[in-house]
Structures are given as C-alpha cells and as structure tokens.
Motif scaffolding. Structure first.
Motif, short mmCIF file in Angstrom:
data_model
loop_
_atom_site.label_atom_id
_atom_site.label_comp_id
_atom_site.label_asym_id
_atom_site.label_seq_id
_atom_site.Cartn_x
_atom_site.Cartn_y
_atom_site.Cartn_z
N CYS A 172 -0.20 9.81 7.86
CA CYS A 172 0.92 9.70 6.90
C CYS A 172 0.42 9.32 5.52
O CYS A 172 0.87 9.88 4.50
CB CYS A 172 1.98 8.72 7.40
N CYS A 173 -0.53 8.39 5.43
CA CYS A 173 -1.06 7.99 4.11
C CYS A 173 -1.75 9.15 3.42
O CYS A 173 -1.52 9.40 2.22
CB CYS A 173 -2.03 6.82 4.27
N TRP A 174 -2.58 9.88 4.14
CA TRP A 174 -3.33 10.97 3.52
C TRP A 174 -2.43 12.13 3.09
O TRP A 174 -2.62 12.71 2.03
CB TRP A 174 -4.40 11.48 4.48
N LEU A 218 0.83 -1.21 0.00
CA LEU A 218 0.00 0.00 0.00
C LEU A 218 0.86 1.25 0.00
O LEU A 218 0.63 2.18 -0.80
CB LEU A 218 -0.92 -0.01 1.22
N MET A 219 1.87 1.30 0.89
CA MET A 219 2.70 2.50 0.96
C MET A 219 3.50 2.70 -0.33
O MET A 219 3.63 3.83 -0.82
CB MET A 219 3.64 2.41 2.17
N LYS A 263 -1.10 6.41 11.34
CA LYS A 263 -1.11 5.57 10.14
C LYS A 263 -2.03 6.16 9.08
O LYS A 263 -1.78 6.01 7.88
CB LYS A 263 -1.51 4.14 10.48
N TYR A 264 -3.10 6.84 9.53
CA TYR A 264 -3.98 7.52 8.58
C TYR A 264 -3.36 8.84 8.12
O TYR A 264 -3.40 9.19 6.94
CB TYR A 264 -5.34 7.79 9.22
N LEU A 270 5.05 9.19 9.01
CA LEU A 270 5.27 7.75 8.83
C LEU A 270 6.38 7.25 9.76
O LEU A 270 6.26 6.18 10.37
CB LEU A 270 5.64 7.47 7.37
N ILE A 295 1.18 4.20 -2.89
CA ILE A 295 0.95 5.64 -2.68
C ILE A 295 2.14 6.44 -3.19
O ILE A 295 1.99 7.49 -3.83
CB ILE A 295 0.68 5.92 -1.19
N ALA A 320 -0.35 11.01 0.06
CA ALA A 320 -1.23 10.94 -1.11
C ALA A 320 -1.59 12.34 -1.60
O ALA A 320 -1.68 12.58 -2.82
CB ALA A 320 -2.49 10.16 -0.77
N VAL A 355 -6.48 5.42 -0.97
CA VAL A 355 -6.83 5.94 0.37
C VAL A 355 -7.53 7.28 0.31
O VAL A 355 -7.72 7.93 1.33
CB VAL A 355 -5.56 6.06 1.25
#
Length: 459
Positions: free
Chosen positions: A258-260, A22-23, A255-256, A213, A26, A263, A175
């Motif tokens: 860093c992904c957002w 996933l990472m 965890k949310y 992250l 992204i 992205a 995401v």
C-alpha cells in the motif's frame, strides 16, 4: 494542536502514531505534486529544487523532528566527496563505506525488540540514492557504457541545492521508489510529460494503494508477528501453524504494497513516473513502479514474487552491485554478494541473513524444477492438461508457505525468536527444500530423455 489530533486519529484507527504520520506524509505528496504540476512545472530549476527540498524537509521534520539532521549530514558529506575527490573509483568506494557505515551505526544505536518507524527507515532509501549518485557521476567520465549507464550517467557535479531537491523529493524520500539524479534533472527540465501543462492522472494507483491499505487494516490485526511466540500458537495442530505462516505472509506484505503503490501515484502526478513511449505508441507511466500488484497476487513462483515486489530497489541492486561485479566472472558469486548486501542494508539482525539465504536457496531449486518440467515430456503434458488448476492451487500454497517461512525471520529479527518458530514447525521448510534439492537430479534422470538430461543453463 497537531499532536493531540494525531493521537486521537491513531487511537481511532488502532494504529501507532508514527504509522499514521508516515501514511499522512505519503498522501501529502499528492497536493505537493499537483501544485508543482499546475503552477511550477516550467519555473527556474533553482525554484524547483528549493520547492522539492523544503517540502521534503518539512515531511522529515513532521515524522522525525530534529533527527532529520542525519540525512542532512550525509547529503553534505556526499556533496563534498563528489566536489573534492572527482570521478574516481575512490570516490565511489568512499561514498559506499561512509553511507553504509552511517546507516548501520544508526541501526545499531536505535535498535529495539520490534520494528519501529524511525529516522533509519527513510535513511536506508537515501543511502542507496547517494551511493547510486556516486556511481552515476563516475560513469559520466567513462567510455563503453551500456544503455542503462548512459541514461543515468552525470556530466557534472550537481549543485548542493540540486542534491537536496533530489534527496528530499516528497514522492520518494520516505519509502522510495529509487530513481536516479538524471531522472530528477529531466523532471526539473520539464521533459517528463506526455502533454505539457496538463497533470497526468494518478487515480488508478491511488485507488489500488488505498484498497491494499484497507485489506491490510482489516486483516493484519488477526495475524500479528507476536502470535508466533505464544503458547497458543505452539498448541495449535501442525497444519494450522503452517497455514498461519502462509496467511500471515500474505497480509503482512500489504503494509509495503500500500505504501509503495500510493507513493507511486504521487510520483506519476509530479511527472517522475513518465517513462517515454512504448512499442505500441502509448505513453508509459511506469518509471516509478515499485509493485506489480497483479503479478504479486497471481504468480505461483517465488521468482515472480521477487519480480513484482520492491522493483526499483531490486533494479538498483542489479545495476549497482550485481552488474558491477561482472569482473568476478561468476554469476553465483555476484548473486550471493548482492543478496548479502541487501541483507546488511536492511539491518544487523540475523533474521535478515536467514531470509535472504532462504531466498537464494529457493530460487536455485525453483529454477531446477522449472527446467525439469520444461524438459520432461510427462511433466510438460501434465502442466498443460486439465489438471493444471489443481497443480496451480498446490503450487500457490507451497509458494506462500515458503514465502512466509522465509519472511518470518526478517520480521522477528533475533535468532532465538525465529529459531523458536522454526522448531515449532520442525524445520519442515528446510527439510523439504533439502530433500527436493537432493531428489531433483534423480527425477531428471528418470523423467527426461537422455539427450536432454543435462540441465540447461539459466540466464
């Protein structure tokens, strides 16, 4: 060849392979966006839709293999609904029920005891996109639209290729963030730029996301969800259990974050993040902002955290659920319905219902407490005095404890698990909230001058 490499990488990082995939996916959005900006920005729309769709499908296949067929089916059905049923409320309702039932069936058949990265994760993002698309097409045939609806309404049915490009756009497929088809159309038309031919910089968002992250990678292993259910946690002093809940929430949410944020950087680089010119004449790049990290870190209010977190999804819910319920004539009913929808959209577990129920209750009490402080001369002077730093620290602890207290059922899913944790802290969050709710009217009578005693209506 790729599988052994990913396995070794996940072992060295101490992360599950799906999380590593996933990472990486992204991050791949950055070179995809850079190629698009440098070489394809003014190409024909068909070429651009094909480019976005193919890269998005490749990322879907990389993460979920043949299970990408679920998203393909839902996009095809949505396209046929728009084509065959026209601009009717029946189209909107049919879209809503089909997409939500498909998503919930996916949750039901893939459910496990823990949170897994599987095809339902990007599919919940896609569900909102497709339901929102039906509303935007419906709005295109209506009069008396507000400014927000005018910006997103559609004059015609999109082509199938356009829908695939919109749905699989690599900056938001996995995401989020949520964005409308009109925004995607403006991107493809080359309108979303402050300097034609020159890619914007996304280094700040990438750097901030990478920092988040790193924080999550370092601290989250010390605060696992599973620890709540151990005898060791039960044996700890009460104060320790409460502090653990607060710190667990803080690091678990990274965890949310860093992904957002990462992205969002890919969306900025592609141009989708462009939001026109602000009042001061500066070009804005916040159209895809899903996190206000500074507000998230500093606000002492539950409302502030909500305003800083998952911004585009909250905006989608406000636009397509809360405001669409205006005909009900009751904001509380609209608010409760919106939170119930968000709970079900996340999944079928009881923990989601408990989490969003707690959110509603906390927001109501927090607004009443704010009104009390604002209307009471004594409390207002304390809030503006040299004591405020101490008040702020206490307020932050209460804020993050209640955040973790509400979030814990969301992450533990099943009632027997989150009930065990609530019992271990003696339901102290519930008790404090209920007592505060009961005491606030009496405090208002005691601390607010009689002419200001009726609480002011909250917007």
């Amino acid at each position: 060849m790729a599988a052994p490499l990913l396995e070794k990488l996940s072992e060295s990082l101490g992360s599950p392979e799906p999380a590593v995939r996933l990472m990486l996916s992204i991050l791949i959005g950055y070179p995809c966006a850079l190629v698009y900006r440098r070489f394809l920005f003014y190409k024909a729309p068909t070429v651009l839709h094909l480019y976005h769709a193919l890269f998005g499908l490749a990322l879907a296949a990389f993460n979920f293999g043949t299970q990408l067929s679920h998203s393909v089916v839902c996009i095809l059905v949505q396209f046929l609904m728009l084509r065959l049923m026209g601009r009717t409320i029946t189209t909107v309702l049919s879209s809503f029920f089909f997409q939500m039932i498909y998503l919930l069936a996916g949750y039901y058949y893939t459910a496990t005891e823990e949170y897994d990265i599987k095809w339902t994760m990007p599919h919940c993002v896609l569900t909102l996109k497709l339901v929102g698309l039906a509303w935007d097409y419906y709005d295109g045939g209506q009069e008396n639209l507000n400014a927000e609806q005018k910006m997103s309404s559609l004059s015609s049915v999109p082509t199938l290729l356009e829908m695939f490009g919109f749905s699989y756009f690599y900056g938001g497929f996995l995401v989020g963030p949520q964005f409308t088809l009109r925004s995607y159309q403006r991107l493809v038309a080359g309108e979303l730029t402050d300097c034609p031919g020159k890619p914007p910089t996304a280094l700040k968002r990438f750097g901030l996301g990478f920092l988040c992250l790193v924080i999550y990678t370092i601290f989250s292993p010390s605060y696992p969800d599973s620890y709540f259910l151990t005898d060791e946690y039960e044996a700890q002093p009460f104060w320790y259990r409460c502090v653990f809940i607060s710190l667990w929430a803080k690091f678990n949410l990274y965890k949310y974050v860093c992904c957002w944020v990462i992205a969002e950087g890919a969306c900025i680089l592609s141009g989708l993040g462009y939001n026109g010119v602000g009042p001061d004449g500066q070009h804005l790049w916040n159209a895809c902002t899903n996190m206000k990290v500074w507000l998230f870190e500093t606000t002492p209010l539950f409302q502030g955290t909500i305003r800083s977190f998952n911004i585009n999804t909250n905006a989608w819910a406000a636009r397509n659920v809360f405001k669409r319920l205006k005909f009900v004539g009751n904001k509380t009913v609209s608010h409760v319905t919106t939170l119930f929808f968000l709970a079900i959209w996340h999944g079928l577990h009881s923990g989601y219902i408990m989490c969003f129920s707690m959110e509603f209750f906390i927001i109501i009490i927090e607004r009443q407490a704010q009104a009390l402080v604002r209307d009471s001369p004594v409390l207002s002077s304390m809030a503006n005095s040299a004591l405020y730093p101490v008040i702020y620290v206490v307020q932050q602890f209460i804020h993050w404890f209640l955040m973790g207290y509400s979030l814990m059922p969301f992450c533990l899913f099943y009632y027997d698990k989150w009930l065990q944790v609530y019992l271990s802290v003696y339901f102290c969050g519930h008790i404090c909230l209920i007592l505060t709710f009961l005491i606030l009217p009496y405090l208002r009578k005691a601390l607010v001058p009689k002419k200001d005693q009726s609480p002011k209506k909250q917007e």
